[in-house]
Design an enzyme around this catalytic site. Structure first.
Site, short mmCIF file in Angstrom:
data_model
loop_
_atom_site.label_atom_id
_atom_site.label_comp_id
_atom_site.label_asym_id
_atom_site.label_seq_id
_atom_site.Cartn_x
_atom_site.Cartn_y
_atom_site.Cartn_z
N GLY A 210 -12.03 26.90 -20.51
CA GLY A 210 -11.61 25.21 -20.41
C GLY A 210 -12.78 25.48 -19.02
O GLY A 210 -14.54 26.15 -19.26
N ASN A 211 -12.76 24.26 -17.73
CA ASN A 211 -13.71 24.22 -17.37
C ASN A 211 -13.34 23.77 -15.36
O ASN A 211 -12.39 23.28 -15.68
CB ASN A 211 -14.92 23.90 -18.01
N ILE A 212 -14.67 23.89 -14.87
CA ILE A 212 -13.60 23.49 -13.55
C ILE A 212 -13.63 22.42 -13.11
O ILE A 212 -13.06 21.95 -12.01
CB ILE A 212 -14.60 24.14 -12.77
N SER A 213 -13.30 21.40 -14.00
CA SER A 213 -14.25 19.82 -13.34
C SER A 213 -12.42 19.23 -12.95
O SER A 213 -11.19 19.57 -13.35
CB SER A 213 -13.63 18.60 -14.94
N ALA A 277 -15.67 16.20 -18.74
CA ALA A 277 -16.43 17.53 -18.73
C ALA A 277 -15.44 18.07 -20.10
O ALA A 277 -14.38 18.67 -20.65
CB ALA A 277 -16.43 19.00 -17.89
#
Ligand code: CTP
Length: 402
Positions: A210-213, A277
């Protein structure tokens, strides 16, 4: 837009306690707030609370510090007067120009935008007297927010509930930024699609890439579009934010789900803003059982495959003539050069380029950006709330739709 003189008028309703939160939002945003309660408002929240929270003197009547002529000065010096809560009695006084205390005097002397956030029981709100007073105030240019529907004091529910302090603050921010005409609905009749958040690509039943958005920028873009009259579909990937008012939210998890939801909604859209994102890669396989570590055995390699580029796809195959497509680019270096190349590669109309940094872009309430246009334009967005960036972005989109 920071450092404005805000007058917070508080009239005598139980929602006065919620105005403390509104006050806090203003002061935290760098504004100077003078609280002017009515005598009856002090039955709910005392002068000491207002004074401590605002750091300014608090008075209800015109006979204190007379040498400073407060009944005239406070209104004259204000950049914005917001009356929250505004009772039926306060709306009546304001509509008729009565001036029997400091707040009503202030309303007569203020030449800045004035916002009323009403709160009362449904019967009082619906009474023809109140409705005519509201119509009078609006005709004269005041912004009177529609009360919310929901639980009222006691057991009643219905229209008349104090709007959420966050919503009042956001409206006031727009009024300070853009003038009292913010209720203008220049996107009425338009359908817009906004993606927000960050996709998650599952590895096994309990793990993902995943990502931090946080989704905050996309949510602000959706909320502002709705406030400007658009029908909004928000495709939200793994966000924990409350649904923006008046926005249709479609929840997704992975990039492939996001693609499907965006393509479906885009068929009828005048504009698409890809603020999400989206993961460029996903694990090639999904382990249906939790991947276990085994002592003495090398950790497994994760093979990745490319995800479709949704932005490039909707830009290349516009589903409607004249559809405007907006992309985002978070860059860590050479932001403008990389941004120009990305805009050309993805063939979108506008690209919002952020330089990732502390207290901006990911997770922050604020942002700073440059919006690049396919026409060669370059619009800087100064450091400020994500909703301000959203407003500016919709200005650029609206100009292109026209
Ligand atoms: N985007 C998309 N689909 C993807 C990846 C990104 O639609 N699979 C969109 C994002 O929503 C955003 C823009 O493309 O609007 C961001 O592109 P980004 O991922 O930053 O650029 P990349 O093409 O991945 O370029 P690079 O990795 O070289 O920075």
């Amino acid at each position: 837009m920071s450092g404005k003189n805000v007058v917070l008028g508080v009239s005598g309703g139980i929602a006065a306690y919620k105005a403390c939160e509104l006050l806090r939002r203003f002061t935290e945003s760098g504004h100077s707030v003078r609280v002017v309660p009515t005598e009856s408002a002090l039955h709910f929240v005392g002068a000491a609370t207002w004074s401590a929270l605002s750091g300014q003197p608090v008075s209800t009547e015109v006979w204190e510090s007379v040498h400073e002529v407060p009944h005239v000065r406070i209104g004259q010096q204000a950049d914005l007067v917001v009356v929250a809560p505004a009772t039926a009695d306060m709306l009546a006084k304001a509509a008729h120009g009565l001036a029997d205390d400091l707040l009503t005097n202030t309303l007569l002397t203020a030449r800045c935008p004035v916002v009323f956030a009403p709160a009362m029981h449904t019967e009082m709100w619906e009474h023809p007297a109140t409705q005519e007073n509201v119509a009078t105030l609006r005709r004269r240019g005041a912004v009177v927010i529609e009360p919310a529907v929901g639980r009222l004091t006691g057991v009643d529910t219905g229209k008349g509930r104090f709007p959420e302090p966050e919503a009042i603050f956001e409206l006031c921010r727009r009024v300070l930024d853009r003038g009292p005409d913010v209720t203008a609905t220049d996107l009425a009749g338009r359908h817009v699609v906004v993606s927000a958040g960050g996709t998650r690509e599952p590895l096994d039943p309990v793990r993902f890439l995943g990502n931090i958005s946080s989704g905050r920028q996309g949510y602000a873009i959706a909320a502002v579009a709705a406030a400007r009259g658009a029908k909004v579909t928000l495709v939200a990937a793994n966000t924990e934010l409350p649904d923006p008012a008046g926005v249709d939210v479609v929840r997704v998890g992975t990039a492939l789900e996001l693609r499907q939801a965006v393509l479906t909604a885009t068929a009828t859209a005048d504009a698409v803003v890809m603020a999400a994102a989206v993961a460029d890669f996903r694990p090639a396989t999904f382990a249906t059982q939790k991947i276990k570590k085994v002592d003495g055995v090398e950790p497994p390699a994760v093979e990745l495959v490319r995800n479709p580029d949704v932005l490039a796809e909707i830009s290349a195959e516009r589903q409607r003539p004249g559809q405007i497509v907006v992309g985002f680019a978070a860059e860590t270096n050479d932001a403008l050069v990389n941004g120009r190349a990305k805009l050309a590669r993805k063939k979108c109309d506008l690209l919002v380029v952020n330089e990732v940094g502390e207290d901006r872009a990911f997770g922050s309430a604020n942002n700073e950006a440059v919006v690049l246009g396919a026409d060669g334009s370059e619009t800087p967005v100064p450091y400020g709330p994500k909703a301000a960036l959203a407003d500016l972005l919709w200005d650029l989109v609206a100009a292109r739709l026209a």
